[in-house]
Design a protein around this motif. Structure first.
Motif, PDB file in Angstrom:
ATOM      1  N   CYS A   1      55.736  27.233  70.884  1.00 11.67           N
ATOM      2  CA  CYS A   1      55.118  28.554  71.027  1.00 11.67           C
ATOM      3  C   CYS A   1      54.307  28.625  72.309  1.00 11.67           C
ATOM      4  CB  CYS A   1      54.226  28.848  69.818  1.00 11.67           C
ATOM      5  SG  CYS A   1      55.164  28.906  68.267  1.00 11.67           S
TER       6      CYS A   1
ATOM      7  N   SER B   1      67.413  28.134  73.087  1.00 10.56           N
ATOM      8  CA  SER B   1      67.770  28.783  71.833  1.00 10.56           C
ATOM      9  C   SER B   1      66.593  28.682  70.889  1.00 10.56           C
ATOM     10  CB  SER B   1      69.022  28.140  71.211  1.00 10.56           C
ATOM     11  OG  SER B   1      68.815  26.756  70.981  1.00 10.56           O
ATOM     12  N   ARG B   2      66.556  29.548  69.895  1.00  5.93           N
ATOM     13  CA  ARG B   2      65.451  29.574  68.947  1.00  5.93           C
ATOM     14  C   ARG B   2      65.316  28.233  68.227  1.00  5.93           C
ATOM     15  NH1 ARG B   2      63.037  33.924  66.397  1.00  5.93           N
ATOM     16  NH2 ARG B   2      63.515  34.975  68.364  1.00  5.93           N
ATOM     17  N   GLY B   3      64.095  27.723  68.243  1.00  6.73           N
ATOM     18  CA  GLY B   3      63.825  26.448  67.589  1.00  6.73           C
ATOM     19  C   GLY B   3      64.108  25.229  68.431  1.00  6.73           C
TER      20      GLY B   3
ATOM     21  N   ASP C   1      61.147  28.373  76.152  1.00  9.81           N
ATOM     22  CA  ASP C   1      61.470  28.446  74.736  1.00  9.81           C
ATOM     23  C   ASP C   1      61.756  29.893  74.352  1.00  9.81           C
ATOM     24  OD1 ASP C   1      58.984  29.848  73.719  1.00  9.81           O
ATOM     25  OD2 ASP C   1      58.054  28.070  74.567  1.00  9.81           O
ATOM     26  N   ASP C   2      62.206  30.068  73.113  1.00 11.77           N
ATOM     27  CA  ASP C   2      62.486  31.394  72.567  1.00 11.77           C
ATOM     28  C   ASP C   2      61.745  31.540  71.248  1.00 11.77           C
ATOM     29  OD1 ASP C   2      63.495  33.910  72.241  1.00 11.77           O
ATOM     30  OD2 ASP C   2      65.508  33.291  71.667  1.00 11.77           O
ATOM     31  N   GLU C   3      60.459  31.168  71.232  1.00 11.05           N
ATOM     32  CA  GLU C   3      59.667  31.156  70.013  1.00 11.05           C
ATOM     33  C   GLU C   3      58.647  32.280  69.952  1.00 11.05           C
ATOM     34  OE1 GLU C   3      60.654  28.801  67.820  1.00 11.05           O
ATOM     35  OE2 GLU C   3      62.106  28.384  69.390  1.00 11.05           O
ATOM     36  N   ASP C   4      58.391  32.969  71.043  1.00 12.82           N
ATOM     37  CA  ASP C   4      57.352  33.990  71.089  1.00 12.82           C
ATOM     38  C   ASP C   4      57.924  35.336  70.667  1.00 12.82           C
ATOM     39  OD1 ASP C   4      55.411  35.969  72.069  1.00 12.82           O
ATOM     40  OD2 ASP C   4      54.459  34.257  73.021  1.00 12.82           O
ATOM     41  N   ARG C   5      57.412  35.905  69.568  1.00 14.42           N
ATOM     42  CA  ARG C   5      57.930  37.165  69.068  1.00 14.42           C
ATOM     43  C   ARG C   5      57.535  38.342  69.963  1.00 14.42           C
ATOM     44  NH1 ARG C   5      57.012  36.898  62.471  1.00 14.42           N
ATOM     45  NH2 ARG C   5      58.317  35.045  62.109  1.00 14.42           N
TER      46      ARG C   5
ATOM     47  N   GLY D   1      59.637  37.169  73.672  1.00 15.07           N
ATOM     48  CA  GLY D   1      60.995  36.662  73.656  1.00 15.07           C
ATOM     49  C   GLY D   1      61.094  35.369  74.446  1.00 15.07           C
ATOM     50  N   ALA D   2      62.273  35.071  74.970  1.00 18.45           N
ATOM     51  CA  ALA D   2      62.477  33.833  75.719  1.00 18.45           C
ATOM     52  C   ALA D   2      61.728  33.897  77.044  1.00 18.45           C
ATOM     53  CB  ALA D   2      63.965  33.598  75.958  1.00 18.45           C
TER      54      ALA D   2
END
Length: 341
Positions: free
Chosen positions: A340, A182-184, A217-221, A224-225
């Protein structure tokens, strides 16, 4: 990657596995004697992936190596360098009767992993090479059990999804992974590979080892995940150098301290107004000169009379250039453990 080498010691009813302080138990196979056992050893698992392992001529395939195993692009790319891994682990299974070795089966497990920058699901290809059988080591039933940490699920697929017999044929399958992030909240884990061995009349044995640590992770815009190997560096057009940004003078100090580096730019000269320099008055001249605007008093005690002075030149507005400032190059510190990619 870390390898767990297992030596199995049979007792009347249980089997103790001596491996890095781990204790496990197993019931003997039907009709097994207290002195009939299977012991399993494995050599250290060796990584076959490297960003600079290209050679002028292709190396000859090793015994049991799958066709096309660990094929890497040349030149290397950052995406492949951060998502690919491959390694092999030789395994030896010994069959003992009344404490005496009566047979041996040897094989190698070949692993090729391709993580995905844009997904948290991937399928790892695993090949168990054909076994070299000697003595009374025929008929050993092998079961593959992969596992991973919190937030991760993995199951055996293909030819490794069900038990198989060690023999003169290779067995190819997969370890199918699904990660939940999940994000973060980035997560890191590794996969544990366990092989169990059974033979009628003998106490069963097992061996286990683990692969490289990966992070999802899900931090890369942009992507995505997704998942990467966090300790891998980024590369440019080929593997012979780091990125051009990493080779810039002073970039190391700037990344470590996020502070100005004197090697980046020369210090700016002190600010000076345009035009020729004005002479500085001497100390004696300043002491002897009377203030031009101070009035004088007559010695006879008469009224004050102002001293006449020359008219001041008109003041013109001149736009002066702004002083230069030293440029500062700062970047966010590179932390492999951060979320990231």
């Amino acid at each position: 990657m870390t390898l767990t080498t297992s030596k199995l010691i049979a007792t009347a009813a249980t089997l103790t596995i001596a491996a890095a302080g781990t204790i496990a138990a197993s019931t003997p196979s039907s009709g097994a004697s207290a002195n009939n056992e299977i012991t399993v050893t494995a050599s250290r698992a060796t990584s076959d992936f490297s960003a600079n392992n290209f050679k002028a001529t292709a190396a000859a395939p090793r015994a049991g190596e799958p066709a096309g195993y660990c094929k890497q692009p040349n030149p290397m790319t950052t995406a492949v360098n951060r998502t690919m891994d491959c390694y092999h682990a030789p395994v030896q299974v010994d069959v003992k009767k009344n404490g005496r070795k009566v047979g041996t089966a040897k094989f190698t497990a070949w692993h090729e992993v391709h993580l995905d920058l844009k997904r948290v699901k991937w399928s790892e290809k695993i090949t168990v090479s054909k076994a070299t059988i000697t003595g009374n080591a025929k008929g050993i039933i092998t079961t593959f059990h992969p596992s991973c940490g919190s937030g991760c699920q993995v199951r055996a697929g293909g030819g490794l999804a069900s038990p198989f017999t060690l023999n003169g044929s290779a067995h190819t399958g997969s370890a199918d992974h699904t990660f939940t992030v999940s994000r973060g909240h980035p997560r890191s884990s590794h996969t544990r590979y366990e092989f169990d061995f059974k033979k009628p009349g003998y106490t069963s044995g097992e061996v286990a080892y683990v692969g490289s640590t990966y992070r999802c992770d899900d931090e890369d815009r942009q992507y995505g995940a997704g998942c990467v190997y966090p300790t891998r560096i980024s590369v440019e057009k080929d593997w012979t150098k780091l990125s051009d940004m990493a080779n810039m003078p002073g970039i190391g100090a700037s990344e470590r301290f996020s502070a100005p580096d004197s090697t980046l730019v020369a210090p700016a000269p002190p600010f000076r107004s345009p035009g020729p320099p004005r002479p500085k008055p001497t100390r004696t001249a300043r002491k002897s000169a009377a203030p031009a605007s101070r009035p004088s008093r007559a010695t006879s005690g008469g009224p004050l009379t102002p001293t006449t002075t020359a008219p001041s030149p008109p003041v013109t507005s001149t736009r002066l250039p702004r002083p230069r400032r030293a440029a500062t190059l700062t970047t966010r510190p590179t932390d492999p453990s951060s979320g990231c990619r």
